[in-house]
Design a protein around this motif. Structure first.
Motif, PDB file in Angstrom:
ATOM      1  N   LYS A 146      -5.789   2.536   5.396  1.00  0.00           N
ATOM      2  CA  LYS A 146      -4.439   2.973   5.748  1.00  0.00           C
ATOM      3  C   LYS A 146      -3.793   3.651   4.547  1.00  0.00           C
ATOM      4  O   LYS A 146      -3.276   4.745   4.637  1.00  0.00           O
ATOM      5  CB  LYS A 146      -3.575   1.774   6.126  1.00  0.00           C
ATOM      6  N   ALA A 147      -3.902   2.925   3.433  1.00  0.00           N
ATOM      7  CA  ALA A 147      -3.243   3.455   2.244  1.00  0.00           C
ATOM      8  C   ALA A 147      -3.864   4.780   1.850  1.00  0.00           C
ATOM      9  O   ALA A 147      -3.180   5.730   1.483  1.00  0.00           O
ATOM     10  CB  ALA A 147      -3.385   2.452   1.102  1.00  0.00           C
ATOM     11  N   SER A 148      -5.195   4.838   1.955  1.00  0.00           N
ATOM     12  CA  SER A 148      -5.860   6.067   1.569  1.00  0.00           C
ATOM     13  C   SER A 148      -5.418   7.212   2.457  1.00  0.00           C
ATOM     14  O   SER A 148      -5.211   8.329   2.001  1.00  0.00           O
ATOM     15  CB  SER A 148      -7.376   5.923   1.694  1.00  0.00           C
ATOM     16  N   GLY A 194      -2.237   8.370   1.622  1.00  0.00           N
ATOM     17  CA  GLY A 194      -2.427   9.105   0.389  1.00  0.00           C
ATOM     18  C   GLY A 194      -2.918  10.506   0.658  1.00  0.00           C
ATOM     19  O   GLY A 194      -2.411  11.484   0.109  1.00  0.00           O
ATOM     20  N   SER A 204      -7.819   6.558  -5.304  1.00  0.00           N
ATOM     21  CA  SER A 204      -7.234   7.485  -4.308  1.00  0.00           C
ATOM     22  C   SER A 204      -5.724   7.606  -4.510  1.00  0.00           C
ATOM     23  O   SER A 204      -5.174   8.707  -4.460  1.00  0.00           O
ATOM     24  CB  SER A 204      -7.567   7.040  -2.882  1.00  0.00           C
ATOM     25  N   SER A 208      -6.786  -1.976   5.443  1.00  0.00           N
ATOM     26  CA  SER A 208      -5.568  -1.760   4.665  1.00  0.00           C
ATOM     27  C   SER A 208      -5.790  -0.653   3.655  1.00  0.00           C
ATOM     28  O   SER A 208      -4.970   0.215   3.468  1.00  0.00           O
ATOM     29  CB  SER A 208      -5.177  -3.036   3.931  1.00  0.00           C
ATOM     30  N   ARG A 209      -6.976  -0.712   3.040  1.00  0.00           N
ATOM     31  CA  ARG A 209      -7.271   0.308   2.060  1.00  0.00           C
ATOM     32  C   ARG A 209      -7.315   1.673   2.741  1.00  0.00           C
ATOM     33  O   ARG A 209      -6.810   2.672   2.267  1.00  0.00           O
ATOM     34  CB  ARG A 209      -8.630   0.004   1.414  1.00  0.00           C
ATOM     35  N   LEU A 258     -11.072   1.411  -5.459  1.00  0.00           N
ATOM     36  CA  LEU A 258     -11.047   2.569  -4.555  1.00  0.00           C
ATOM     37  C   LEU A 258      -9.609   2.990  -4.245  1.00  0.00           C
ATOM     38  O   LEU A 258      -9.263   4.168  -4.259  1.00  0.00           O
ATOM     39  CB  LEU A 258     -11.782   2.231  -3.252  1.00  0.00           C
ATOM     40  N   PHE A 259      -8.780   1.992  -3.955  1.00  0.00           N
ATOM     41  CA  PHE A 259      -7.364   2.286  -3.659  1.00  0.00           C
ATOM     42  C   PHE A 259      -6.710   2.898  -4.892  1.00  0.00           C
ATOM     43  O   PHE A 259      -5.945   3.870  -4.804  1.00  0.00           O
ATOM     44  CB  PHE A 259      -6.642   1.000  -3.232  1.00  0.00           C
ATOM     45  N   TYR A 273       0.824  -1.213   0.000  1.00  0.00           N
ATOM     46  CA  TYR A 273       0.000   0.000   0.000  1.00  0.00           C
ATOM     47  C   TYR A 273       0.860   1.267   0.000  1.00  0.00           C
ATOM     48  O   TYR A 273       0.465   2.297  -0.505  1.00  0.00           O
ATOM     49  CB  TYR A 273      -0.926   0.017   1.226  1.00  0.00           C
ATOM     50  N   LYS A 286     -12.538  -2.744  -3.720  1.00  0.00           N
ATOM     51  CA  LYS A 286     -11.522  -2.135  -2.854  1.00  0.00           C
ATOM     52  C   LYS A 286     -10.302  -1.731  -3.669  1.00  0.00           C
ATOM     53  O   LYS A 286      -9.689  -0.691  -3.447  1.00  0.00           O
ATOM     54  CB  LYS A 286     -11.111  -3.119  -1.755  1.00  0.00           C
ATOM     55  N   MET A 290      -8.946  -6.220   5.168  1.00  0.00           N
ATOM     56  CA  MET A 290      -8.506  -5.599   3.933  1.00  0.00           C
ATOM     57  C   MET A 290      -9.034  -4.184   3.839  1.00  0.00           C
ATOM     58  O   MET A 290      -8.402  -3.276   3.330  1.00  0.00           O
ATOM     59  CB  MET A 290      -9.026  -6.436   2.759  1.00  0.00           C
TER      60      MET A 290
END
Lengths: 694, 373
Positions: B16-18, B21, A670, B13-14, A666-667, A394, A663, B10
């Motif tokens: 976190k990454a967001s 970001g 962003s 996790s998204r 979305l990731f 990530y 998901k 998960m």
């Protein structure tokens, strides 16, 4: 003097000055926290605005930016093993292991508190030393400069349990790379292969981003893991408690702060090199004198304080020659002096006489910005610490994008990116071989200064310098003593190193071979340059060739032994840091503390347990490297504004680490927006002139 | 921005990454905001004026520069003389070209590293540098290695100004005037940046006036030179006046000789009772070759702070650059800033600079004995 000290503070009490101080500090912290954005880039960006500012406003924004940046550079050093500025490398040695143990909050609190305390201690020195800058400057001559650089390399090399030959090769490699580009004395282009983009040399930015940031991301992508090896969700409010603990421990260990601050302030007085070497030397001295010295590098409070006590204090110290003599210690201060010149001020005795309160205003700006950034750092620490819970895949696109952009912005040519690629690949390939990145970094940054001062020493004294420079002699003797004591320790323990200690025997040998060929070629090419431009590189290259061939012979024997024998017979003369982590104790006296240190490091390393796991991780690391190259290729082909977001989007969409398509989308969206914004900001802000091949 | 919430799933996790970001995005947006404001400043100002082309080729060339980014190399560190001139001229040059002019510092080899980089750039008019012409001519005559350019072929844009150079001594040398220096018998120690204007004057003046001396070479810039001088590595130095201004005003150095009479009040004060090179020449008895060398040194001292681009910039573009440069030097904001920084202005057009350069190279033989000695 007391009245000037007071006036210096009250002069800052206007809203515009305080606003710019705060703004500068926040910008500095942002810059420090983002890998790839150097403080010099930002100060250069501020420079044109100085034409419209008052003296105090300029002082406020320029110095507060530096204070904020150098503190924040430690944040990524602790959280991501990526120093925001090369000077912050020693912070990684104890800060990162703490973060891995899930103690990022404590580490950040120690960093913030000791930075502030160190800075304020340095302010006391400042008041005492500002009028003595002239006489103090006469203490340092070219031999002293040479000696300090050598001492810095030797001291930092002591911290990693690295064999002498490997330290030697690392430092020499850094020096060799520093000689690429135009010779600063004669202007002759050396080792540029005729490429004009190499005329200005190899910058430390692509080097640091390659061997730290990209290498760390490739590793984390490979392991799919986050920095912290513990489950942070269990911590709850634990980070807040860690912050309190960190503050308390720093106050209890005030003596370490005081020592580092003293060393850094005094080194800050040495124009040209003091600013860069301070953190390395204060950390090295801390390790030598601390009772827990052998445990330095395992994530202990004293180690982190020794590195951080000098972060701000070196800036305060370097302000003294900058203001009193107009002599800067680093590029940050060079730009600060340029800003003062733009305003019609000439730093030096005339400034001290004409504006006696101004130097104290400068000191107060550093003190106030140091305190505010510390408070802000402590407030943010619990939240920042959570970054250590984010898994590699990530984090990957953001850090890689920043690295590509930062490397280009450093030189504004694609050479920055090519160098990033080379250093990243080398960083990933040799990271487990036990070479000293710190020694290489010092060599790379200070190689030019070393070269100049060898010339100057020769011009001033010839070989007679030994009898002319007692202070340099003292530094040299300390360095020689440290080398011999390290040599003795390794000799004593060489028989304890077992086959288990050799992690990548083939890789070791291949690296030695590459290094040998490289060094010999370097010498041959160097001999073609005029004597004044070529002699130092040739000598350095020759020493590197000798050391590399020595390692080549040893490691070839090791490789043969490991390949053909399945024995646990001792392998002489080979042990890197990983060897220490995995092998038996390597410390000289086999004392308990050392054993604990080794064990702690072993626990910190999360290596794959089985051959299959290792293979899987290697494959993933290769994929990560390919993705990194994808970011590079995208940038080169379509330019940063298009290439980086497009590759980010593709990376996120095909990333199987995120199973659900929603998901993933979305990731992807962003991350694409963020990296796209970053690319846009870099291109516009730094006027990047490259827009892609198409 | 900083409220990260961590969970094991998960989704987390998204998140976190967001959140990372968002953190980075906000930083990016702040920086972008700064950048856009900076850009808009230059573009607003750029529309107010433009070069006045006289032919259609010049009109096309003038249009070519609009909205472009020009890299102006200052071949020393920020705060050095070349950097000061570059930064003083850059905003107005950008204004009259309708372009953004970025100053890039490329330090080393006296000033040769920066000039090499300029000369190796594409001759499209978008890379220029301030050139240490006099010093480079001396280096050429000395056959010093390092110059990867032909001075006579550079595309000369013009001269922004010229400041006198000064021979200084430290207060503890015991020498207080040039006349006294002429009587010194033991070699004096002179700190020296090889490949620079100061190096040239050191060699010609000390050589022609038969002053015994030893050079301490190896300094890479005037910054390190000052450091060495203040540390006592040498008691004498020769560089342009603004470089030593703070030391002269602060009593850390005394001026013994200037290459020409300064006109700016701040420089007049710093020069004190130092003699000019012409005065020194008239009061001394020198041989014909020595006199010729000193006269050539005086001529070379006028070749200073010249702006140039790589060889081969199309003529129309060079004409536009020259016209804009002339206006930039005369711009009131430029004049005010130069006065503030103690840097004298004095425009010479690019064609004249080119002629002077060619003449100076031809006359090089008169100084060759000294600079090669």
């Amino acid at each position: 003097m007391i009245s000037h000290l007071f006036t210096g503070l009250t002069d800052l009490g206007t809203p515009s000055v305080m606003l710019l101080l705060f703004f500068g500090m926040v910008v500095g912290m942002l810059v420090g926290m983002l890998p790839g954005l150097g403080v010099v880039l930002v100060l250069t960006l501020i420079l044109p605005f100085v034409y419209h500012m008052s003296v105090l406003e300029t002082v406020a924004i320029m110095l507060a930016t530096q204070a904020g940046a150098y503190f924040a550079a430690s944040i990524t050093a602790i959280l991501l093993n990526t120093p925001g500025a090369p000077e912050s490398f020693p912070t990684t040695l104890d800060g990162f292991p703490m973060a891995r143990r899930g103690e990022a909050g404590k580490a950040l609190a120690i960093s913030a508190t000791s930075t502030w305390m160190g800075g304020w201690i340095a302010c006391i020195f400042f008041v005492g030393l500002i009028q003595l800058a002239g006489p103090l400057n006469t203490v340092f001559h070219p031999p002293e400069y040479m000696a300090i650089i050598i001492l810095a390399i030797v001291l930092i090399a002591q911290t990693g349990n690295i064999p002498l030959s490997k330290v030697f090769i690392s430092g020499l490699l850094g020096l060799m790379l520093s000689f690429v580009g135009s010779d600063p004395v004669t202007g002759v282009e050396r080792f540029t292969m005729g490429l004009p983009t190499l005329y200005s040399g190899i910058g430390v930015v692509p080097f640091a981003l390659g061997v730290f940031a990209v290498t760390q991301m490739v590793k984390m992508y490979g392991s799919r893991k986050a920095v912290a090896s513990v489950d942070l969700t269990q911590l709850g409010k634990g980070f807040h408690a860690q912050v309190r603990q960190g503050i308390a421990e720093t106050f209890r260990s005030w003596i370490h702060v005081a020592r580092s601050a003293t060393i850094a302030t005094l080194l800050g007085l040495v124009p040209g090199i003091g600013g860069f070497t301070s953190n390395f030397i204060s950390y090295g001295v801390g390790q030598k004198v601390s009772k827990r010295g052998p445990q330095f590098g395992t994530g202990i409070t004293e180690g982190l304080i020794s590195a951080e006590g000098s972060s701000l204090s070196k800036e305060v110290g370097s302000l003294i020659p900058a203001v009193a003599l107009g002599l800067p210690s680093g590029l940050g201060m060079v730009i600060f002096i340029a800003a003062l010149t733009i305003l019609g001020l000439q730093p030096g005795p005339s400034l001290l006489k004409g504006s006696p309160a101004l130097p104290y205003s400068m000191m107060w700006v550093l003190a106030i910005a140091g305190l505010l950034s510390c408070v802000l750092g402590l407030l943010l620490a619990p939240q920042l610490s959570r970054i250590t819970g984010i898994k590699g895949p990530y984090m990957f696109p953001f850090i890689v994008a920043l690295s590509v952009l930062g490397s280009f912005a450093d030189v504004n040519t694609t050479m920055g990116i090519y160098l990033l690629v080379i250093f990243s690949i080398v960083g990933v390939a040799v990271r487990d071989l036990g070479y000293s990145v710190a020694a290489a970094a010092i060599g790379l940054v200070l190689g030019g200064t070393f070269d100049d001062n060898v010339h100057l020493t020769n011009s001033l004294y010839g070989w007679n310098f030994i009898t002319k420079s007692p202070l340099a002699d003292v530094f040299f003797l300390i360095a020689i003593y440290l080398v011999f004591s390290a040599g003795r320790r390794w000799h004593k323990n060489k028989n304890e190193v077992t086959r288990q200690a050799v992690k990548h025997p083939l890789m070791e040998w291949v690296f030695d071979l590459v290094m040998s060929v490289f060094s010999i070629t370097y010498v041959v090419v160097g001999m073609g340059y005029p004597a004044q431009a070529g002699e130092i590189p040739v000598v350095v290259g020759f020493l590197a060739a000798v050391a590399s061939v020595y390692r080549l012979v040893i490691d070839f024997r090791v490789w043969l032994q490991v390949r053909h024998e399945d024995s646990l017979e001792p392998i002489p003369g080979n042990a890197g840091p990983k060897d220490a982590f995995e092998g038996v104790s390597l410390e000289s006296d086999g004392d308990e503390a050392s054993a604990v240190a080794v064990m702690t490091r072993m626990e910190n390393e999360e290596e794959p347990r089985t051959r299959k796991d290792r293979r899987q991780q290697n494959t993933r690391e290769l994929i990560a490297l390919l993705w990194f190259l994808g970011f590079v290729a995208g940038s080169l082909v379509a330019g940063f504004k298009i290439g980086i977001p497009v590759v980010t989007f593709i990376y996120a969409m095909v990333n199987k680490d995120i199973q659900s398509l929603t998901k993933r989308a979305l990731f992807a969206v962003s991350a694409t927006i963020v990296t796209g914004a970053l690319a846009y900001a870099f291109v516009e802000l730094f006027h990047l002139t490259f827009h892609g091949l198409i | 921005m900083i409220k990260l919430r961590l969970h094991g799933s998960m989704r987390s996790s998204r998140s976190k990454a967001s959140m990372v970001g968002i953190t980075v995005a906000v930083s990016g947006m702040i920086l972008a905001a700064c950048g856009s404001s900076s850009s808009s400043t230059s573009s607003n100002s750029s529309t107010s004026n433009s070069a006045a082309p006289t032919t259609s080729a010049n009109a096309a060339a003038a249009a070519y520069f609009k909205g472009k980014t020009i890299t102006l190399i200052a071949p020393d560190n920020p705060g050095g003389g070349f950097d000061q001139y570059a930064r003083i001229i850059a905003p107005a040059l950008g204004k009259y070209l309708g372009a953004t002019v970025n100053v890039e510092n490329v330090n080393g080899g006296g000033t040769v590293v920066g000039t090499n980089q300029m000369a190796a750039a594409k001759p499209d008019g978008l890379t220029l540098s301030v050139v240490n012409t006099g010093g480079d001519i001396a280096s050429l005559i000395e056959k010093q290695p390092g110059q990867n350019f032909d001075l006579a072929k550079l595309s000369w844009v013009g001269q922004a100004g010229s400041s006198p150079s000064v021979l200084i001594t430290s207060p503890n040398s015991g020498v207080t005037s040039f006349a006294q220096l002429l009587k010194v018998k033991t070699p004096i120690k002179v700190v020296d940046v090889r490949n620079g204007t100061g190096d040239m004057f050191n060699r010609i003046v000390l050589g022609a006036f038969n002053i015994p001396h030893t050079f301490i070479t190896g300094f890479t810039s005037t910054g390190t030179l000052k450091q060495g001088f203040l540390a006592g590595d040498g008691q004498y130095a020769f560089e342009n006046m603004p470089t030593f201004l703070s030391m002269l005003n602060g009593g850390q150095a005394k001026a013994l000789l200037v290459t020409s009479k300064p006109t700016l009040p701040v420089l007049v004060k710093a020069a004190g009772n130092a003699v000019t090179l012409s005065e020194a020449l008239s009061s001394a008895t020198l041989t014909a070759p020595q006199t010729a060398a000193i006269k050539e040194a005086i001529a070379l001292s006028g070749l200073d702070y010249d702006f140039a681009g790589p060889p081969g910039i199309p003529a129309a573009r060079l004409a536009v650059l020259r016209a804009a440069f002339q206006k930039a030097v005369a711009d009131p904001a430029t004049v005010a800033q130069a006065t503030k920084e103690g840097e004298p202005l004095g425009f010479i057009d690019g064609a004249s600079v080119a002629t002077q350069v060619t003449a100076a190279i031809t006359n090089g033989a008169t100084i060759s004995t000294y600079v090669n000695g």
